[in-house]
Design a protein around this motif. Structure first.
Motif, PDB file in Angstrom:
ATOM      1  N   GLY A 165      13.404 -43.438  62.887  1.00  0.00           N
ATOM      2  CA  GLY A 165      13.879 -42.429  62.243  1.00  0.00           C
ATOM      3  C   GLY A 165      15.494 -43.361  61.652  1.00  0.00           C
ATOM      4  O   GLY A 165      15.612 -43.328  62.821  1.00  0.00           O
ATOM      5  N   MET A 166      15.025 -42.668  60.253  1.00  0.00           N
ATOM      6  CA  MET A 166      17.431 -43.735  60.180  1.00  0.00           C
ATOM      7  C   MET A 166      17.140 -43.245  58.864  1.00  0.00           C
ATOM      8  O   MET A 166      16.706 -42.425  59.064  1.00  0.00           O
ATOM      9  CB  MET A 166      16.344 -44.949  59.467  1.00  0.00           C
ATOM     10  N   TYR A 167      18.719 -42.839  59.470  1.00  0.00           N
ATOM     11  CA  TYR A 167      19.586 -42.403  57.922  1.00  0.00           C
ATOM     12  C   TYR A 167      20.602 -43.361  57.436  1.00  0.00           C
ATOM     13  O   TYR A 167      21.000 -44.202  58.403  1.00  0.00           O
ATOM     14  CB  TYR A 167      19.627 -41.108  58.090  1.00  0.00           C
ATOM     15  N   ARG A 168      20.981 -43.209  56.435  1.00  0.00           N
ATOM     16  CA  ARG A 168      21.395 -44.478  55.704  1.00  0.00           C
ATOM     17  C   ARG A 168      23.005 -43.135  55.039  1.00  0.00           C
ATOM     18  O   ARG A 168      22.844 -41.608  54.947  1.00  0.00           O
ATOM     19  CB  ARG A 168      21.057 -43.998  54.366  1.00  0.00           C
ATOM     20  N   ASP A 169      23.739 -43.558  56.519  1.00  0.00           N
ATOM     21  CA  ASP A 169      25.645 -43.334  55.986  1.00  0.00           C
ATOM     22  C   ASP A 169      25.793 -43.311  54.337  1.00  0.00           C
ATOM     23  O   ASP A 169      26.140 -44.382  54.087  1.00  0.00           O
ATOM     24  CB  ASP A 169      26.441 -44.501  57.206  1.00  0.00           C
ATOM     25  N   GLU A 170      26.232 -42.417  54.088  1.00  0.00           N
ATOM     26  CA  GLU A 170      26.971 -41.951  52.889  1.00  0.00           C
ATOM     27  C   GLU A 170      27.816 -42.877  52.209  1.00  0.00           C
ATOM     28  O   GLU A 170      28.429 -43.343  51.384  1.00  0.00           O
ATOM     29  CB  GLU A 170      26.948 -40.468  52.737  1.00  0.00           C
ATOM     30  N   LYS A 171      28.682 -42.750  53.095  1.00  0.00           N
ATOM     31  CA  LYS A 171      30.219 -44.308  53.140  1.00  0.00           C
ATOM     32  C   LYS A 171      29.825 -45.162  52.725  1.00  0.00           C
ATOM     33  O   LYS A 171      30.108 -45.793  51.946  1.00  0.00           O
ATOM     34  CB  LYS A 171      31.629 -43.545  53.633  1.00  0.00           C
ATOM     35  N   THR A 172      28.937 -45.540  53.502  1.00  0.00           N
ATOM     36  CA  THR A 172      28.932 -47.262  54.652  1.00  0.00           C
ATOM     37  C   THR A 172      27.547 -47.409  53.394  1.00  0.00           C
ATOM     38  O   THR A 172      27.670 -48.482  53.272  1.00  0.00           O
ATOM     39  CB  THR A 172      28.994 -47.245  56.199  1.00  0.00           C
ATOM     40  N   LEU A 173      26.826 -46.661  53.646  1.00  0.00           N
ATOM     41  CA  LEU A 173      25.001 -47.065  53.201  1.00  0.00           C
ATOM     42  C   LEU A 173      24.411 -47.398  54.481  1.00  0.00           C
ATOM     43  O   LEU A 173      23.142 -48.201  53.933  1.00  0.00           O
ATOM     44  CB  LEU A 173      25.206 -47.787  51.955  1.00  0.00           C
ATOM     45  N   LYS A 174      25.321 -47.986  55.013  1.00  0.00           N
ATOM     46  CA  LYS A 174      24.361 -48.633  56.314  1.00  0.00           C
ATOM     47  C   LYS A 174      23.556 -47.939  57.282  1.00  0.00           C
ATOM     48  O   LYS A 174      24.041 -46.279  57.307  1.00  0.00           O
ATOM     49  CB  LYS A 174      25.114 -49.216  57.505  1.00  0.00           C
ATOM     50  N   PRO A 175      22.204 -48.246  57.906  1.00  0.00           N
ATOM     51  CA  PRO A 175      21.219 -47.081  58.330  1.00  0.00           C
ATOM     52  C   PRO A 175      22.157 -46.652  59.298  1.00  0.00           C
ATOM     53  O   PRO A 175      21.833 -47.979  60.490  1.00  0.00           O
ATOM     54  CB  PRO A 175      20.342 -48.191  57.964  1.00  0.00           C
TER      55      PRO A 175
END
Ligand code: URA
Length: 209
Positions: free
Chosen positions: A101-111
């Motif tokens: 499972g991965m999520y994308r950091d809203e600020k950095t857009l990094k997974p």
């Protein structure tokens, strides 16, 4: 550099065109995405090793071929990868299933990884990592790293639609991972969607927005 292969069997192309259509609903999208995954795995497993076994048919004994017991696992990248698992399991019903499972950091857009659960003998298995869309390559690379960190030695990335940007990114960061796609599309748009693509694969599979 890893291999990138487009599996352009006519049935695969036909079915992919079906689910690109924005008017195709959740039920059909889900069914056909799994059918494509099934056909892709049929192609990708051509190199599995075989061994001889004795089999007694009604006509007598003979030596025939059977799979040499190479262990496999399918690893969906959550959530959209779940939409390819059933198709893979239809051909390889004994395969184990891991999840990343991965999520994308809203600020950095990094997974970032939030969930990894794998079979204990991950180092002895060929892992088919599945995700419908290879867009920027960010989550694919993150998932691959998560698996390698836990001992994975043999990984094949299986996607329905790839963008050139994502293929390049995975090939650069993980040159040992072969990539298989049903299609190589033109490009990413400014929002990171593949064009022409098929839209948001997760939303289309699960009927969300
Ligand atoms: N993820 C999707 O679901 N679709 C895209 O086009 C790109 C990333």
């Amino acid at each position: 550099m890893s291999n990138f292969t487009v599996l352009n069997h006519p049935l695969i192309q036909h079915k992919l065109t079906m689910i690109r259509n924005k008017n195709v609903g959740t039920k059909d999208f889900r069914e056909v995405a799994n059918e494509i995954a099934e056909l892709m795995v049929y192609e990708i497993t051509r190199d599995l090793p075989l061994k001889d076994v004795e089999v007694e048919t009604p006509m007598g004994k003979s030596i025939q071929k059977t799979l040499a017991g190479k262990k496999l696992a399918v690893v969906p990248i959550l959530r959209a990868g779940l939409g390819m698992v059933d198709g893979v399991l239809r051909l390889i019903p004994a395969a184990k299933v891991g999840h990343v499972g991965m999520y994308r950091d809203e600020k950095t857009l990094k997974p970032h990884e939030y969930f990894v659960k794998m079979p204990s003998d991950i180092d002895k298995r060929i892992l088919f990592v599945v995700d419908p869309m290879l867009a920027t390559g960010g989550s694919a690379n993150m998932a691959i790293e998560a698996l390698k960190k836990r001992g994975a030695k043999s990984i094949r990335l299986v996607v329905l639609v790839a963008a050139p940007e994502g293929v390049k990114e995975v090939q650069e960061k993980n040159p040992d991972v072969d990539i298989y796609a049903a299609a190589l599309d033109e490009r990413l748009n400014d929002n990171g969607y593949i064009v022409p693509g098929l839209g948001d694969a997760g939303d289309r599979l699960f009927g969300t927005k």
